[in-house]
Write an enzyme that holds these catalytic residues in place. Structure first.
Site, PDB file in Angstrom:
ATOM      1  N   CYS A   1     -19.116   2.387   8.794  1.00  0.00           N
ATOM      2  CA  CYS A   1     -18.388   1.716   9.864  1.00  0.00           C
ATOM      3  C   CYS A   1     -17.122   2.541  10.038  1.00  0.00           C
ATOM      4  O   CYS A   1     -16.283   2.584   9.135  1.00  0.00           O
ATOM      5  CB  CYS A   1     -18.057   0.286   9.440  1.00  0.00           C
ATOM      6  SG  CYS A   1     -16.955  -0.547  10.588  1.00  0.00           S
TER       7      CYS A   1
ATOM      8  N   CYS B   1       0.768   4.864   6.862  1.00  0.00           N
ATOM      9  CA  CYS B   1       0.164   4.722   8.199  1.00  0.00           C
ATOM     10  C   CYS B   1       1.149   3.962   9.110  1.00  0.00           C
ATOM     11  O   CYS B   1       1.496   2.808   8.811  1.00  0.00           O
ATOM     12  CB  CYS B   1      -1.150   3.974   8.101  1.00  0.00           C
ATOM     13  SG  CYS B   1      -2.196   4.550   6.730  1.00  0.00           S
TER      14      CYS B   1
ATOM     15  N   CYS C   1       0.849  -1.195   0.000  1.00  0.00           N
ATOM     16  CA  CYS C   1       0.000   0.000   0.000  1.00  0.00           C
ATOM     17  C   CYS C   1       0.887   1.249   0.000  1.00  0.00           C
ATOM     18  O   CYS C   1       1.842   1.342   0.774  1.00  0.00           O
ATOM     19  CB  CYS C   1      -0.904  -0.010   1.227  1.00  0.00           C
ATOM     20  SG  CYS C   1      -1.981   1.429   1.289  1.00  0.00           S
TER      21      CYS C   1
ATOM     22  N   CYS D   1     -16.477  -9.033   6.270  1.00  0.00           N
ATOM     23  CA  CYS D   1     -15.789  -7.782   5.938  1.00  0.00           C
ATOM     24  C   CYS D   1     -14.573  -8.091   5.066  1.00  0.00           C
ATOM     25  O   CYS D   1     -13.772  -8.963   5.411  1.00  0.00           O
ATOM     26  CB  CYS D   1     -15.307  -7.091   7.207  1.00  0.00           C
ATOM     27  SG  CYS D   1     -16.569  -6.945   8.460  1.00  0.00           S
TER      28      CYS D   1
ATOM     29  N   CYS E   1       0.613   0.301  10.314  1.00  0.00           N
ATOM     30  CA  CYS E   1       0.111  -0.724   9.397  1.00  0.00           C
ATOM     31  C   CYS E   1       1.187  -1.596   8.763  1.00  0.00           C
ATOM     32  O   CYS E   1       2.067  -1.112   8.049  1.00  0.00           O
ATOM     33  CB  CYS E   1      -0.734  -0.089   8.307  1.00  0.00           C
ATOM     34  SG  CYS E   1      -1.553  -1.354   7.304  1.00  0.00           S
TER      35      CYS E   1
ATOM     36  N   ARG F   1     -17.724  -2.318  17.992  1.00  0.00           N
ATOM     37  CA  ARG F   1     -17.032  -3.592  17.711  1.00  0.00           C
ATOM     38  C   ARG F   1     -15.680  -3.639  18.396  1.00  0.00           C
ATOM     39  O   ARG F   1     -14.834  -2.752  18.212  1.00  0.00           O
ATOM     40  CB  ARG F   1     -16.877  -3.781  16.189  1.00  0.00           C
ATOM     41  CG  ARG F   1     -16.220  -5.109  15.810  1.00  0.00           C
ATOM     42  CD  ARG F   1     -16.371  -5.426  14.326  1.00  0.00           C
ATOM     43  NE  ARG F   1     -17.761  -5.414  13.942  1.00  0.00           N
ATOM     44  CZ  ARG F   1     -18.320  -4.503  13.141  1.00  0.00           C
ATOM     45  NH1 ARG F   1     -17.603  -3.572  12.595  1.00  0.00           N
ATOM     46  NH2 ARG F   1     -19.607  -4.550  12.876  1.00  0.00           N
TER      47      ARG F   1
ATOM     48  N   CYS G   1     -19.417  -6.009   4.133  1.00  0.00           N
ATOM     49  CA  CYS G   1     -18.702  -4.771   4.429  1.00  0.00           C
ATOM     50  C   CYS G   1     -17.391  -4.792   3.655  1.00  0.00           C
ATOM     51  O   CYS G   1     -16.773  -5.850   3.529  1.00  0.00           O
ATOM     52  CB  CYS G   1     -18.419  -4.703   5.930  1.00  0.00           C
ATOM     53  SG  CYS G   1     -17.443  -3.264   6.417  1.00  0.00           S
TER      54      CYS G   1
HETATM   55  N1  SAM Z   1      -6.538   0.729   3.250  1.00  0.00           N
HETATM   56  C1  SAM Z   1      -7.816   0.945   3.803  1.00  0.00           C
HETATM   57  C2  SAM Z   1      -7.825   2.044   4.845  1.00  0.00           C
HETATM   58  O1  SAM Z   1      -6.800   2.338   5.431  1.00  0.00           O
HETATM   59  O2  SAM Z   1      -8.919   2.583   5.083  1.00  0.00           O
HETATM   60  C3  SAM Z   1      -8.428  -0.302   4.401  1.00  0.00           C
HETATM   61  C4  SAM Z   1      -7.557  -1.292   5.146  1.00  0.00           C
HETATM   62  S1  SAM Z   1      -6.822  -0.708   6.665  1.00  0.00           S
HETATM   63  C5  SAM Z   1      -5.754  -2.053   7.064  1.00  0.00           C
HETATM   64  C6  SAM Z   1      -8.179  -0.778   7.831  1.00  0.00           C
HETATM   65  C7  SAM Z   1      -7.926  -0.399   9.256  1.00  0.00           C
HETATM   66  O3  SAM Z   1      -7.153  -1.389   9.906  1.00  0.00           O
HETATM   67  C8  SAM Z   1      -7.171   0.865   9.554  1.00  0.00           C
HETATM   68  O4  SAM Z   1      -7.965   2.008   9.429  1.00  0.00           O
HETATM   69  C9  SAM Z   1      -6.767   0.656  11.008  1.00  0.00           C
HETATM   70  O5  SAM Z   1      -7.763   1.143  11.879  1.00  0.00           O
HETATM   71  C10 SAM Z   1      -6.709  -0.863  11.123  1.00  0.00           C
HETATM   72  N2  SAM Z   1      -5.343  -1.332  11.416  1.00  0.00           N
HETATM   73  C11 SAM Z   1      -4.348  -1.512  10.531  1.00  0.00           C
HETATM   74  N3  SAM Z   1      -3.231  -1.939  11.142  1.00  0.00           N
HETATM   75  C12 SAM Z   1      -3.539  -2.020  12.459  1.00  0.00           C
HETATM   76  C13 SAM Z   1      -2.790  -2.398  13.612  1.00  0.00           C
HETATM   77  N4  SAM Z   1      -1.510  -2.744  13.529  1.00  0.00           N
HETATM   78  N5  SAM Z   1      -3.414  -2.367  14.808  1.00  0.00           N
HETATM   79  C14 SAM Z   1      -4.712  -2.003  14.894  1.00  0.00           C
HETATM   80  N6  SAM Z   1      -5.467  -1.649  13.846  1.00  0.00           N
HETATM   81  C15 SAM Z   1      -4.880  -1.646  12.644  1.00  0.00           C
HETATM   82 FE1  SF4 Z   2      -2.723   1.244   3.413  1.00  0.00          FE
HETATM   83 FE2  SF4 Z   2      -2.575   0.093   5.783  1.00  0.00          FE
HETATM   84 FE3  SF4 Z   2      -2.874   2.724   5.618  1.00  0.00          FE
HETATM   85 FE4  SF4 Z   2      -4.929   1.088   4.894  1.00  0.00          FE
HETATM   86  S1  SF4 Z   2      -4.060   1.334   6.940  1.00  0.00           S
HETATM   87  S2  SF4 Z   2      -4.161   2.899   3.820  1.00  0.00           S
HETATM   88  S3  SF4 Z   2      -3.742  -0.641   4.060  1.00  0.00           S
HETATM   89  S4  SF4 Z   2      -1.074   1.543   4.911  1.00  0.00           S
END
Ligand code: SAM
Ligand code: SF4
Ligand code: DTB
Length: 352
Positions: free
Chosen positions: A215, A81, A77, A123, A84, A287, A155
């Site tokens: 959500c 973030c 990606c 989801c 992530c 949730r 979802c």
């Molecule tokens: N890329 C899209 C986005 O960011 O909206 C969808 C996938 S992203 C992985 C969805 C959510 O996963 C993020 O908004 C975050 O809240 C959660 N997430 C990702 N990594 C995480 C982590 N290490 N611990 C807790 N929540 C996490």
């Molecule tokens: Fe990409 Fe992870 Fe950020 Fe979602 S949370 S936008 S998958 S880097």
């Protein structure tokens, strides 16, 4: 209220459709940050009592929804973030490999398995910054149609969307779009630099406009203050209507991500966050999401007592481990709670 919006609305204990009378008055959209901070800091007994009172007024009191999660496109990606494991920025250190979009048939097989295991919501998550029109998006629309045809709530979480894309998801029958605010507007830039908090709000507005339910929640444990946690809940609660579902994640500190060394989230902080979400968004589903794996059974039960009424169910979240499904079912039954049944979910989803 259109059919899509009702689909997420949990029938209240009296089973009569959306909130009425005094229940409606509980839905405020003028919360100040200080009010939310004050709620979060109440004596725990008072906090849980107030959350439980509102929970019983707005929801069947003893049921838990099981939502299964599948990563339909993993890794690589472009966003940065810091929490992530799927960000390309940390891929060398996390070792998460890119996986192209799954085949529709394989996704539907997973959905059937999730349904057989008792889930009522499915989801699907894609590690995309935003949706691009083309064969991949067409395949996602096909997945949504297939999941709905199985009688499950569908979802997806795909990143940013245009209005046209949101409308096409609505047309395909999507129940909910997950798009988390993740933290406060003030702390957002500390965690993500490749998009803004306003980008998130804009996508949420498009989803709302399309008629698909929202959500949206966030993560605690990233180094934010209590005020940041309260501000995130304030922004969510002041949306009108409020998101129908609110995932509360505890950071899963994944090795190789910049937040890998953050201290674990304190159990009572999680309970306070859940209870506060329940109080400021009484009719939303709250949730208990990522991070459950590292909480004791007792902490998870406290969260259910504090107003959580849904969990991610299945041995994997997107890339990290989740709780054992048999242990989850045992925990729910030992607490004297019931899993929300398909018929109940269908009643919520499809009837007036
Ligand atoms: N890329 C899209 C986005 O960011 O909206 C969808 C996938 S992203 C992985 C969805 C959510 O996963 C993020 O908004 C975050 O809240 C959660 N997430 C990702 N990594 C995480 C982590 N290490 N611990 C807790 N929540 C996490
Ligand atoms: Fe990409 Fe992870 Fe950020 Fe979602 S949370 S936008 S998958 S880097
Ligand atoms: C949400 O709020 N949490 C889920 C879901 N929505 C998409 C994702 C949690 C991901 C945890 C880290 C991982 O497994 O990669």
């Amino acid at each position: 209220m259109n059919e899509q919006m009702q689909s997420e609305q949990t029938p209240p204990a009296n089973g009569s459709g959306g909130p009425k009378g005094s229940a409606k008055a509980d839905l405020r959209h003028d919360w100040s940050a200080q009010e939310v901070v004050d709620i979060m800091g109440l004596p725990l007994t008072e906090l849980i009592f107030r959350a439980q009172e509102l929970h019983r007024k707005h929801h069947p009191e003893n049921t838990v929804q099981l939502a299964s999660l599948l990563s339909i496109k993993t890794g690589a990606c472009p966003e940065d973030c810091k929490y992530c494991p799927q960000s390309a920025h940390y891929a060398k250190a996390t070792g998460v490999d890119r996986q192209a979009l799954m085949d529709v048939g394989d996704v539907l097989e997973k959905a059937e398995q999730a349904r057989a295991a008792g889930a009522t919501r499915f989801c699907m998550g894609a590690a995309w910054r935003e949706v691009r029109d083309g064969p991949d998006f067409d395949a996602v629309l096909e997945m949504v149609r297939g999941v709905k045809a199985l009688g499950l709530e569908a979802c997806v979480t795909l990143g940013m969307l245009s209005q046209d894309q949101a409308d096409r998801l609505a047309e395909a029958g999507l129940t909910a779009y997950n798009h988390n605010l993740d933290t406060s507007p003030e702390f957002y830039g500390e965690i993500i630099s490749t998009r803004t908090f306003q980008d998130r709000l804009d996508t949420l507005a498009r989803v709302r406009q399309s008629g698909v339910t929202l959500c949206s929640g966030g993560i605690i444990g990233m180094g934010e203050s209590e005020l940041d946690r309260a501000r995130m809940l304030q922004v969510l609660a002041n949306l009108d209507p409020q998101p129908e579902s609110v995932p509360i994640n505890a950071l899963v500190p994944v090795p190789g991500t910049p937040l890998a060394n953050r201290a674990p989230v304190d159990a009572i902080d999680m309970v306070r966050m859940v209870a506060t979400a329940r109080i400021v968004m009484p009719s939303s589903r709250v949730r208990l999401s990522a991070g459950r794996h590292d909480f004791s059974r007792e902490t998870q039960i406290l969260c259910l007592l504090a107003g959580a009424n849904s969990i991610f169910y299945g041995e994997k979240l997107l890339t990290t481990a989740n709780n054992d499904t048999d242990e989850d079912l045992a925990m729910i039954s030992e607490a004297g709670l019931e899993v929300e049944s398909h018929s109940k979910a269908a009643r919520g989803a499809d009837s007036a």
